[in-house]
Write an enzyme that holds these catalytic residues in place. Structure first.
Site, mmCIF file in Angstrom:
data_model
loop_
_atom_site.group_PDB
_atom_site.id
_atom_site.type_symbol
_atom_site.label_atom_id
_atom_site.label_comp_id
_atom_site.label_asym_id
_atom_site.label_seq_id
_atom_site.Cartn_x
_atom_site.Cartn_y
_atom_site.Cartn_z
ATOM 1 N N LYS A 1 44.492 37.186 39.327
ATOM 2 C CA LYS A 1 43.956 38.427 39.882
ATOM 3 C C LYS A 1 44.791 38.965 41.029
ATOM 4 O O LYS A 1 45.517 38.226 41.669
ATOM 5 C CB LYS A 1 42.529 38.172 40.353
ATOM 6 C CG LYS A 1 41.574 37.942 39.200
ATOM 7 C CD LYS A 1 40.229 38.383 39.627
ATOM 8 C CE LYS A 1 39.219 38.344 38.535
ATOM 9 N NZ LYS A 1 37.888 38.504 39.073
ATOM 10 N N ASP B 1 39.386 46.013 33.608
ATOM 11 C CA ASP B 1 38.128 45.888 34.334
ATOM 12 C C ASP B 1 37.058 46.671 33.581
ATOM 13 O O ASP B 1 36.753 47.813 33.897
ATOM 14 C CB ASP B 1 38.325 46.446 35.744
ATOM 15 C CG ASP B 1 37.317 45.873 36.707
ATOM 16 O OD1 ASP B 1 36.580 44.956 36.313
ATOM 17 O OD2 ASP B 1 37.264 46.344 37.850
ATOM 18 N N CYS C 1 33.867 34.910 82.337
ATOM 19 C CA CYS C 1 35.115 34.818 81.589
ATOM 20 C C CYS C 1 35.439 33.346 81.307
ATOM 21 O O CYS C 1 35.440 32.534 82.236
ATOM 22 C CB CYS C 1 36.235 35.460 82.407
ATOM 23 S SG CYS C 1 37.864 35.162 81.691
ATOM 24 N N CYS D 1 43.497 37.141 86.057
ATOM 25 C CA CYS D 1 42.936 36.151 85.127
ATOM 26 C C CYS D 1 44.078 35.511 84.321
ATOM 27 O O CYS D 1 44.896 36.223 83.723
ATOM 28 C CB CYS D 1 41.956 36.854 84.192
ATOM 29 S SG CYS D 1 41.455 35.830 82.803
ATOM 30 N N CYS E 1 38.757 32.509 83.656
ATOM 31 C CA CYS E 1 38.783 32.484 85.127
ATOM 32 C C CYS E 1 37.394 32.459 85.749
ATOM 33 O O CYS E 1 37.262 32.486 86.966
ATOM 34 C CB CYS E 1 39.568 33.682 85.648
ATOM 35 S SG CYS E 1 38.722 35.247 85.353
ATOM 36 N N CYS F 1 36.635 41.110 81.339
ATOM 37 C CA CYS F 1 36.914 40.327 82.533
ATOM 38 C C CYS F 1 37.636 41.273 83.493
ATOM 39 O O CYS F 1 38.676 41.829 83.151
ATOM 40 C CB CYS F 1 37.821 39.145 82.175
ATOM 41 S SG CYS F 1 38.525 38.378 83.644
ATOM 42 N N TYR G 1 41.938 42.668 22.947
ATOM 43 C CA TYR G 1 42.860 41.658 23.445
ATOM 44 C C TYR G 1 42.868 40.362 22.639
ATOM 45 O O TYR G 1 43.625 39.461 22.932
ATOM 46 C CB TYR G 1 42.646 41.362 24.934
ATOM 47 C CG TYR G 1 41.214 41.039 25.346
ATOM 48 C CD1 TYR G 1 40.602 39.865 24.953
ATOM 49 C CD2 TYR G 1 40.501 41.925 26.156
ATOM 50 C CE1 TYR G 1 39.310 39.572 25.343
ATOM 51 C CE2 TYR G 1 39.203 41.631 26.555
ATOM 52 C CZ TYR G 1 38.618 40.451 26.139
ATOM 53 O OH TYR G 1 37.339 40.167 26.514
ATOM 54 N N GLU H 1 49.065 39.638 29.901
ATOM 55 C CA GLU H 1 48.559 40.971 29.545
ATOM 56 C C GLU H 1 47.641 41.501 30.633
ATOM 57 O O GLU H 1 47.226 40.751 31.528
ATOM 58 C CB GLU H 1 47.810 40.907 28.216
ATOM 59 C CG GLU H 1 46.634 39.963 28.235
ATOM 60 C CD GLU H 1 46.053 39.739 26.848
ATOM 61 O OE1 GLU H 1 45.435 40.664 26.329
ATOM 62 O OE2 GLU H 1 46.223 38.629 26.306
ATOM 63 N N LYS I 1 44.462 42.614 32.617
ATOM 64 C CA LYS I 1 43.058 42.233 32.621
ATOM 65 C C LYS I 1 42.268 43.509 32.926
ATOM 66 O O LYS I 1 42.249 43.992 34.056
ATOM 67 C CB LYS I 1 42.782 41.161 33.669
ATOM 68 C CG LYS I 1 41.347 40.696 33.619
ATOM 69 C CD LYS I 1 41.140 39.481 34.478
ATOM 70 C CE LYS I 1 39.751 38.914 34.334
ATOM 71 N NZ LYS I 1 38.659 39.860 34.453
HETATM 72 S S1 IVH Z 1 40.890 36.860 27.423
HETATM 73 C C1 IVH Z 1 38.431 33.084 27.280
HETATM 74 N N1 IVH Z 1 42.127 39.041 28.000
HETATM 75 O O1 IVH Z 1 37.875 39.228 31.603
HETATM 76 C C2 IVH Z 1 37.973 34.444 27.535
HETATM 77 N N2 IVH Z 1 39.941 38.751 28.861
HETATM 78 O O2 IVH Z 1 37.088 37.091 33.423
HETATM 79 C C3 IVH Z 1 38.849 35.385 26.784
HETATM 80 N N3 IVH Z 1 39.126 40.632 30.166
HETATM 81 O O3 IVH Z 1 35.445 37.765 29.591
HETATM 82 C C4 IVH Z 1 39.211 36.476 27.634
HETATM 83 N N4 IVH Z 1 40.905 41.886 29.950
HETATM 84 O O4 IVH Z 1 35.753 40.348 29.541
HETATM 85 C C5 IVH Z 1 41.006 38.341 28.150
HETATM 86 N N5 IVH Z 1 43.340 40.944 28.389
HETATM 87 C C6 IVH Z 1 42.226 40.257 28.543
HETATM 88 C C7 IVH Z 1 41.134 40.738 29.285
HETATM 89 C C8 IVH Z 1 40.009 39.944 29.425
HETATM 90 C C9 IVH Z 1 39.706 41.798 30.471
HETATM 91 C C10 IVH Z 1 37.793 40.226 30.619
HETATM 92 C C11 IVH Z 1 36.935 39.641 29.521
HETATM 93 C C12 IVH Z 1 36.688 38.229 29.959
HETATM 94 C C13 IVH Z 1 36.816 38.343 31.429
HETATM 95 C C14 IVH Z 1 37.138 37.014 32.061
#
Ligand code: IVH
Length: 680
Positions: free
Chosen positions: A318, A118, A412, A435, A415, A430, A233, A114, A116
């Site tokens: 990542k 930010d 250099c 050289c 040389c 140089c 999530y 899934e 991640k």
């Molecule tokens: S699972 C075991 N799923 O990323 C921790 N984390 O670097 C459970 N995060 O602390 C996290 N999207 O704040 C999970 N789809 C996702 C996420 C996610 C963002 C963040 C979350 C976590 C951090 C870990």
């Protein structure tokens, strides 16, 4: 590394990470990038794995988040809010699966991958279906009660939806905990930051900081005024779900938006998901920094357990970070073909976005002074696109006292000639055209892809030919025969024959390539094309005056001077010898410039390309510009008409921004879409 050295390193890393953690989580101040901090934590984690006796409860790997702000009520997490171990490459992904298989040999591994997001992690507790407490992660065990602020976020349901399919589940669960990420969409972030700037208030480095700053403050009115969103999530409470993917199905039914995810039957599917998302990443409305790969079977996930702060059953996979930390083992001086001396840092190998980096440029003497870098220092390495990585910053906090200062040489290294550094320039040179290091580099350039493009003849073979004294200068390449090569290591009859054939084939060459191959200072691929278009033959070029040279589009006085100076007798002889060895310049067909209709707007315009384009390679883009009568230049100047901006752009964009409105009407910065419209 000895045990004692490991301990010293671990202590220093802990101190530095904790310092930045405090700045970031408690004071909302960010002095090092997330990537740098991740990289330091990764090193600490690895060292602790190697020397587990040095793991202490106060190690950053043993806890997550920051200390709760005093002003907020504290909330104890029933189940710790963990963090994730980061991985960056296919290899690390495979290592993870191998590790899981060692622990659970008979398990059938299926994954749920899934996005991640930010953002900023929060836990939401619903009592009898009603939102009652919302908490930050804090140190993972105790967080801050930010319920009032979270209540202002519309994507957080205040009451769970009791649709028929989940009614059964919610009625059996008196208390339900959902976790997810508070975040802000990119467009909202930019708009808000602009408003803050106008008001003279503090702006934020990224949407995540802004989301965190909006939640971790005491006035809910402020949170309400900010366009925050929530993506869920995880369902922490046992509702009878057996797979993580089921949670993603249940979440929307309960009233939450769940982040995009996919069941992956095997590891290659996880990799494909990651690659697909990486491509779409820029087009998403919010920032993501990778994907999360979870073992989909919840029971197995539980059985796998936790190491330090992170579950074994999940990884944050990542996207290429642009920074990492590593140590400088040595500083070497490289002599370029134009005589420029470049200090290069030899690094303890470090991976940045799946590529192992062993060297980084330190640019010049002034840069070494500016950075204050010493041999043995831990540094932040930065890599943007395909350019050579450079050293962005030194971390003096990690010094142990054995680091050595570096003194730039006065002669250099190849040389021993005394070096020149003209007033106002940063580069030592140089001056010796004979050289050996310069000659070697010139030969690498001569055979390279954009010059003579001799297949199978790269720097390694050139080195061998020079070392064996089979060649001394470029022209000697064309008199080599199979018999010269066969005795050399790694050459057999077939490979020797192939190379000789490739050399013969390269003898017919276009004029721009030939000009480029000469290695004249300041004459890159584009200038060579412009010179070729202007003069049409090497004979005319040889005779050109400085004034005439300056008439070539995109050639200024400095470049004209360099070309003019290159052609005195000695270099003319070099050209004559090449012709005598059988080099033939192919006659050129003038480019079929379009003067009417589509693309006509490109005629005579100067383009600079920066960053990767999605729809075509950079070479293809250049070719199409030229075909429509435009010119391509390598760097932005007042002469530039258009800067075409692709993904991950760097200094060219900054320079263009300065020139917008200046020069002859200014540089127009256009995105790929506009560029394609111009071409079509
Ligand atoms: S699972 C075991 N799923 O990323 C921790 N984390 O670097 C459970 N995060 O602390 C996290 N999207 O704040 C999970 N789809 C996702 C996420 C996610 C963002 C963040 C979350 C976590 C951090 C870990």
């Amino acid at each position: 590394m000895t045990k004692q050295q490991a301990k010293q390193r671990i202590d220093k890393l802990k101190k530095l990470i904790n310092h930045h953690r405090y700045l970031y989580h408690v004071l909302d101040k960010q002095e090092i990038s997330d990537e740098t901090s991740d990289s330091l934590k990764h090193e600490l984690y690895k060292l602790e794995q190697q020397f587990p006796e040095f793991i202490t409860p106060d190690s950053p790997t043993q806890r997550v988040g920051g200390e709760p702000l005093k002003e907020f009520k504290k909330v104890e997490h029933g189940i710790s809010m963990l963090s994730l171990e980061d991985i960056f490459s296919e290899k690390e992904l495979q290592d993870w699966e191998n590790y899981l298989k060692r622990l659970e040999p008979s398990a059938q591994l299926e994954y749920f991958a899934e996005l991640k997001i930010d953002g900023f992690a929060v836990a939401l507790i619903y009592k009898n279906g009603v939102f009652s407490v919302g908490a930050t992660r804090g140190d993972g065990k105790v967080g801050e009660d930010v319920t009032q602020n979270l209540k202002t976020i519309e994507s957080i349901p205040l009451k769970l939806r009791a649709t028929p399919d989940v009614a059964r589940l919610t009625s059996v669960v008196k208390q339900l905990e959902v976790r997810g990420e508070v975040y802000m969409e990119r467009a909202d972030f930019e708009k808000l930051n602009k408003e803050l700037e106008k008001k003279g208030e503090k702006t934020y480095a990224n949407p995540r900081n802004l989301a965190a700053g909006s939640i971790r403050q005491l006035d809910p009115k402020l949170a309400a005024s900010r366009p925050l969103k929530f993506l869920a999530y995880d369902i922490v409470t046992d509702m009878g779900q057996t797979k993580h993917s089921e949670e993603h199905q249940i979440l929307p039914a309960l009233g939450f938006k769940a982040g995009l995810g996919k069941i992956c039957k095997n590891l290659p599917d996880v990799l494909i998901f990651w690659q697909e998302i990486a491509k779409k990443r820029e087009n998403l409305s919010h920032q993501i920094d990778g994907i999360v790969a979870n073992v989909n079977d919840n029971h197995l996930f539980e059985r796998l357990g936790v190491v330090g702060k992170s579950p074994r059953g999940a990884r944050a996979f990542k996207f290429s970070p642009k920074q990492a930390t590593t140590r400088i083992l040595d500083i070497k001086i490289q002599v370029g073909r134009t005589g420029a001396l470049t200090p290069v840092a030899v690094l303890e190998p470090v991976e940045i976005g799946g590529t192992t980096i062993t060297r980084a440029t330190l640019h010049n003497e002034d840069e070494i002074k500016r950075l204050g870098v010493r041999i043995g220092d831990t540094v932040i390495i930065e890599r943007a696109g395909d350019v050579i990585p450079d050293v962005a910053k030194v971390l003096p906090e990690l010094r142990v006292g054995r680091e050595k200062e570096f003194h730039f040489p006065k002669t250099c290294p190849s040389c021993l000639s005394s070096l020149n550094r003209p007033l106002g320039e940063v580069v030592w040179r140089c001056p010796n055209t004979n050289c050996p290091a310069r000659k070697r580099e010139n030969l690498y350039h001569f055979v390279s892809k954009k010059a003579f493009d001799i297949e199978g003849l790269g720097p390694k073979i050139i080195d061998k030919l020079l070392d064996e004294k089979l060649i001394f200068q470029a022209v000697d390449i064309f008199t080599l025969c199979q018999g010269d090569l066969i005795p050399l290591e790694r050459f057999a009859e077939k490979s020797a024959k192939n190379l000789i054939e490739a050399i013969q084939k390269s003898k017919k060459i276009s004029l721009p390539r030939f000009i480029f191959a000469l290695g004249i200072r300041h004459v890159g691929e584009e200038t060579a094309i412009a010179m070729s278009n202007y003069f049409g033959s090497i004979d005319k070029l040889k005779m050109a005056s400085k004034e005439e040279l300056e008439k070539i589009p995109d050639v200024g006085p400095k470049v004209a001077e360099s070309i003019y100076k290159w052609f005195p007798r000695k270099n003319q002889k070099f050209i004559e010898e090449l012709f005598a060895a059988g080099i033939r310049i192919e006659s050129q067909r003038p480019a079929p410039y379009q003067t009417k209709g589509f693309g006509a707007g490109l005629k005579g315009k100067i383009f600079v390309l920066t960053g990767a384009l999605k729809t075509m390679s950079r070479d293809k883009a250049k070719e199409r510009i030229r075909l429509l009568g435009g010119n391509v230049s390598e760097s932005v100047s007042k002469m530039t008409d258009y800067l075409v901006v692709g993904e991950s752009t760097g200094s060219k964009l900054a320079k263009a921004r300065k020139l917008v409105g200046g020069g002859k009407g200014g540089v127009k910065i256009i995105k790929e879409k506009e560029f394609l419209e111009m071409l079509s």
